[in-house]
Scaffold this active site. Structure first.
Site, PDB file in Angstrom:
ATOM      1  N   ASP A 248       0.805  -1.065   0.296  1.00  0.00           N
ATOM      2  CA  ASP A 248      -0.102  -0.061  -0.086  1.00  0.00           C
ATOM      3  C   ASP A 248       0.868   1.098   0.240  1.00  0.00           C
ATOM      4  O   ASP A 248       2.114   1.028   0.284  1.00  0.00           O
ATOM      5  CB  ASP A 248      -0.979  -0.072   1.076  1.00  0.00           C
ATOM      6  CG  ASP A 248      -0.194   0.173   2.608  1.00  0.00           C
ATOM      7  OD1 ASP A 248       0.889   0.234   2.626  1.00  0.00           O
ATOM      8  OD2 ASP A 248      -0.940   0.297   3.418  1.00  0.00           O
ATOM      9  N   SER A 249       0.302   2.332  -0.151  1.00  0.00           N
ATOM     10  CA  SER A 249       1.183   3.860  -0.487  1.00  0.00           C
ATOM     11  C   SER A 249       1.493   4.265   1.137  1.00  0.00           C
ATOM     12  O   SER A 249       2.227   5.228   1.124  1.00  0.00           O
ATOM     13  CB  SER A 249       0.565   4.399  -1.080  1.00  0.00           C
ATOM     14  OG  SER A 249      -0.956   4.880  -0.403  1.00  0.00           O
ATOM     15  N   GLY A 250       0.949   3.819   2.196  1.00  0.00           N
ATOM     16  CA  GLY A 250       1.100   4.756   3.430  1.00  0.00           C
ATOM     17  C   GLY A 250       0.007   5.642   3.545  1.00  0.00           C
ATOM     18  O   GLY A 250       0.063   6.297   4.882  1.00  0.00           O
ATOM     19  N   GLY A 251      -0.698   6.054   2.719  1.00  0.00           N
ATOM     20  CA  GLY A 251      -1.723   6.962   2.781  1.00  0.00           C
ATOM     21  C   GLY A 251      -2.746   6.848   3.919  1.00  0.00           C
ATOM     22  O   GLY A 251      -3.097   7.359   4.608  1.00  0.00           O
ATOM     23  N   PHE A 252      -3.172   5.539   3.768  1.00  0.00           N
ATOM     24  CA  PHE A 252      -4.203   5.247   4.975  1.00  0.00           C
ATOM     25  C   PHE A 252      -3.720   4.960   6.260  1.00  0.00           C
ATOM     26  O   PHE A 252      -4.314   5.723   7.014  1.00  0.00           O
ATOM     27  CB  PHE A 252      -4.946   3.645   4.402  1.00  0.00           C
ATOM     28  CG  PHE A 252      -6.089   3.316   5.298  1.00  0.00           C
ATOM     29  CD1 PHE A 252      -7.368   3.990   5.273  1.00  0.00           C
ATOM     30  CD2 PHE A 252      -5.887   2.178   6.515  1.00  0.00           C
ATOM     31  CE1 PHE A 252      -8.170   3.410   6.028  1.00  0.00           C
ATOM     32  CE2 PHE A 252      -6.907   2.114   7.447  1.00  0.00           C
ATOM     33  CZ  PHE A 252      -8.132   2.426   7.137  1.00  0.00           C
TER      34      PHE A 252
ATOM     35  N   ASP B 126      -2.806   8.250  -1.651  1.00  0.00           N
ATOM     36  CA  ASP B 126      -3.950   8.953  -1.657  1.00  0.00           C
ATOM     37  C   ASP B 126      -4.144   9.489  -0.325  1.00  0.00           C
ATOM     38  O   ASP B 126      -3.593   9.168   0.719  1.00  0.00           O
ATOM     39  CB  ASP B 126      -5.055   7.723  -2.114  1.00  0.00           C
ATOM     40  CG  ASP B 126      -5.061   6.680  -0.995  1.00  0.00           C
ATOM     41  OD1 ASP B 126      -4.077   6.552  -0.360  1.00  0.00           O
ATOM     42  OD2 ASP B 126      -6.271   6.073  -1.060  1.00  0.00           O
TER      43      ASP B 126
ATOM     44  N   GLN C 278     -11.628   7.348  -4.784  1.00  0.00           N
ATOM     45  CA  GLN C 278     -12.042   7.840  -3.305  1.00  0.00           C
ATOM     46  C   GLN C 278     -13.661   8.641  -3.627  1.00  0.00           C
ATOM     47  O   GLN C 278     -14.067   8.480  -4.817  1.00  0.00           O
ATOM     48  CB  GLN C 278     -11.114   8.814  -2.615  1.00  0.00           C
ATOM     49  CG  GLN C 278      -9.637   8.012  -2.237  1.00  0.00           C
ATOM     50  CD  GLN C 278     -10.024   7.048  -1.005  1.00  0.00           C
ATOM     51  OE1 GLN C 278     -10.992   6.979  -0.239  1.00  0.00           O
ATOM     52  NE2 GLN C 278      -9.041   6.618  -0.688  1.00  0.00           N
TER      53      GLN C 278
ATOM     54  N   GLY D 206     -11.321   3.682   0.897  1.00  0.00           N
ATOM     55  CA  GLY D 206     -12.010   4.363   1.610  1.00  0.00           C
ATOM     56  C   GLY D 206     -13.347   3.948   2.146  1.00  0.00           C
ATOM     57  O   GLY D 206     -14.485   4.671   2.395  1.00  0.00           O
TER      58      GLY D 206
ATOM     59  N   ASP E 234      -8.164  -7.471   0.630  1.00  0.00           N
ATOM     60  CA  ASP E 234      -7.175  -7.667   1.739  1.00  0.00           C
ATOM     61  C   ASP E 234      -8.138  -7.144   2.797  1.00  0.00           C
ATOM     62  O   ASP E 234      -8.993  -6.248   2.850  1.00  0.00           O
ATOM     63  CB  ASP E 234      -5.899  -6.632   1.630  1.00  0.00           C
ATOM     64  CG  ASP E 234      -6.160  -5.421   2.090  1.00  0.00           C
ATOM     65  OD1 ASP E 234      -6.679  -4.491   1.015  1.00  0.00           O
ATOM     66  OD2 ASP E 234      -5.814  -4.802   3.030  1.00  0.00           O
TER      67      ASP E 234
ATOM     68  N   CYS F 179     -14.637 -27.620   7.904  1.00  0.00           N
ATOM     69  CA  CYS F 179     -13.171 -27.200   7.318  1.00  0.00           C
ATOM     70  C   CYS F 179     -12.054 -28.211   7.462  1.00  0.00           C
ATOM     71  O   CYS F 179     -12.043 -28.885   8.226  1.00  0.00           O
ATOM     72  CB  CYS F 179     -12.623 -25.910   8.452  1.00  0.00           C
ATOM     73  SG  CYS F 179     -11.170 -25.376   7.900  1.00  0.00           S
TER      74      CYS F 179
ATOM     75  N   CYS G 244      -8.628 -27.582   7.318  1.00  0.00           N
ATOM     76  CA  CYS G 244      -7.391 -27.210   7.494  1.00  0.00           C
ATOM     77  C   CYS G 244      -6.735 -28.045   8.768  1.00  0.00           C
ATOM     78  O   CYS G 244      -7.474 -28.844   9.369  1.00  0.00           O
ATOM     79  CB  CYS G 244      -7.497 -25.815   7.676  1.00  0.00           C
ATOM     80  SG  CYS G 244      -7.685 -25.210   9.652  1.00  0.00           S
TER      81      CYS G 244
ATOM     82  N   CYS H 190      -8.027 -27.882  12.164  1.00  0.00           N
ATOM     83  CA  CYS H 190      -9.322 -28.495  12.318  1.00  0.00           C
ATOM     84  C   CYS H 190      -9.314 -30.106  12.218  1.00  0.00           C
ATOM     85  O   CYS H 190      -9.872 -30.623  12.860  1.00  0.00           O
ATOM     86  CB  CYS H 190     -10.316 -27.790  11.264  1.00  0.00           C
ATOM     87  SG  CYS H 190     -10.879 -26.232  11.852  1.00  0.00           S
TER      88      CYS H 190
ATOM     89  N   HIS I 176      -6.331 -21.217  11.102  1.00  0.00           N
ATOM     90  CA  HIS I 176      -7.567 -21.616  10.521  1.00  0.00           C
ATOM     91  C   HIS I 176      -8.490 -20.460   9.937  1.00  0.00           C
ATOM     92  O   HIS I 176      -9.092 -20.462   8.932  1.00  0.00           O
ATOM     93  CB  HIS I 176      -8.693 -21.999  11.774  1.00  0.00           C
ATOM     94  CG  HIS I 176     -10.175 -22.115  11.308  1.00  0.00           C
ATOM     95  ND1 HIS I 176     -10.552 -23.174  10.784  1.00  0.00           N
ATOM     96  CD2 HIS I 176     -10.970 -21.034  11.729  1.00  0.00           C
ATOM     97  CE1 HIS I 176     -12.012 -22.434  10.534  1.00  0.00           C
ATOM     98  NE2 HIS I 176     -12.278 -21.500  11.105  1.00  0.00           N
TER      99      HIS I 176
HETATM  100 ZN    ZN Z   1      -9.928 -24.934   9.986  1.00  0.00          ZN
END
Ligand code: ZN
Length: 393
Positions: free
Chosen positions: A97-101, A151, A210, A237, A287, A325, A327, A330, A356
């Site tokens: 990311d750009s650091g803006g947030f 941004d 934005q 945003g 993300d 699940c 994984c 689990c 998990h």
């Molecule tokens: Zn799991």
């Protein structure tokens, strides 16, 4: 040197506005829609890179935060290591990311001008200055595969006037970001390529739309951003305090205005249901810190809704966190054991819950992709959200 291309993006199947496709980066092919685990300070908190690469999770791309890495350990350290990939030991794709947030979320500690943002470092209190040019320079040094423009984010409840001012500033910063980015590429400042053998292409640059909850401003922002021209486009945003209905209204209106042949990235969103609902409105990339952050506070995301591992009702419960699940957590451990670890303050509790949760988010996106390709996405979406709604996600 081979011909440098930033990314290629191909939509291979659709279901209404939902798209399934392939994003080809210089560090591998990413099936979309995709969830990207957040690696703030050069680590996805609570999980080893081997696990991220394992069949269990198989994360193809993770995030790094420019703001955090710039302040600590600093760019010189990462440059000396040969870029962020080498520094952290991750060969798959990275988006920064750009650091803006991050600077925006410092609130009163920052001062915004046309030139950029002045703020105090949360690490050592020193006065720092971040601008489109500085952000592009830092992201070139990090050598990430996808770079975000610098941004400004208006708060969810900002007035029309305030949001308009902010959105126009973001548009001017987007142009400056693009100019600085192109210069960095021509000066071979991209550490990620310079120090790696056999990479097919250059860094890619994404623009950010934005405009908070104001649709007219969002449309203008989309037009301005597309006119500058980027490799991909993000909606920024959202999920910053506005109503959920506003978020979906914005996505529904703006996604179809974004170029069809470029990836669409919804930044910082959201719950599993948010992801599925945003895919249905045309988003390809996500993300969010929820799976990792909530894992550390004892909360699991499951196919039946959220589960709080601290709850006394799990004290003798021999079932896995999520019975559907597959994984490794689990397959091996019970709720009773995970609760015990959490209550005893064992670090393994955070590690296992994070694993998990990431498996659940990544699996959900796998299901989304398969169902778009097989034509079952409407059914998948209905059943997924009904099951979670019924359990109060
Ligand atoms: Zn799991």
């Amino acid at each position: 040197m081979t011909q440098a291309f930033p990314i290629k993006f191909e939509v291979e199947a659709t279901a209404g506005e939902a798209r399934a496709g392939r994003l080809i980066t210089r560090r591998g092919v990413i099936e979309t829609p995709v969830f990207m685990p957040v690696g703030t300070a050069g680590t996805v908190k609570g999980i080893r890179f081997e696990e991220l690469e394992s069949d269990d999770l198989d994360a193809k791309i993770i995030l790094g935060n420019t703001y955090h890495l710039w302040l600590r350990p600093g760019i010189e350290v990462i440059k000396s290591a040969g870029g962020l990939h080498r520094f952290i030991g991750w060969d798959r794709a990275l988006l920064t990311d750009s650091g803006g947030f991050q600077v925006w979320s410092l609130g009163a500690l920052r001062k915004i001008s046309e030139e950029g943002t002045e703020f105090r470092s949360h690490v050592d209190g020193s006065l720092r200055f971040l601008s489109p040019e500085v952000s592009m320079e830092v992201q070139a040094a990090l050598g990430s595969d996808i770079v975000m423009v610098f941004d400004e984010c208006a708060p969810g409840e900002a007035s029309h006037e305030e949001t308009e001012r902010s959105m126009n500033l973001t548009a001017r910063w987007a142009q400056r970001s693009k100019t600085a980015f192109d210069r960095m590429q021509s000066e071979d400042a991209d550490t990620g390529r310079r120090d790696a053998e056999g990479l097919s292409g250059s860094q890619a640059l994404f623009g950010i739309i934005q405009g908070a909850g104001h649709l007219d401003l969002r449309r203008i922002s989309a037009e301005k951003t597309v006119n500058i021209g980027f490799d991909g486009y993000a909606i920024g945003g959202l999920s910053v305090g506005e109503e959920k209905s506003v978020m979906f209204e914005v996505i529904e209106d703006i996604a179809p205005r974004m170029p069809k042949n470029a990836p669409r990235y919804l930044m910082g969103v959201g719950t599993p249901t948010d992801l599925v609902e945003a895919v249905a409105r045309g988003v390809d990339m996500f993300d969010c810190v929820l799976p990792t952050r909530n894992g550390r506070t004892g909360q699991a995301f499951t196919s039946c809704g959220k589960l709080n591992i601290k709850n006394a009702r799990w004290i003798n419960d021999q079932r896995p966190l999520d019975e559907s699940c597959r994984c490794s957590v689990c397959r091996r451990h019970s709720r009773a054991y995970l609760r015990h670890l959490y209550i005893a303050g064992e670090m393994l509790a955070s590690i296992l819950l994070t694993h998990h949760n990431l498996a659940f988010f990544l699996d959900t996106m796998r299901g989304v992709r398969q169902s778009i390709r097989s034509g079952d996405f409407p059914k998948f979406r209905r059943e997924f959200t009904e099951r979670l709604d019924a359990n109060g996600e």
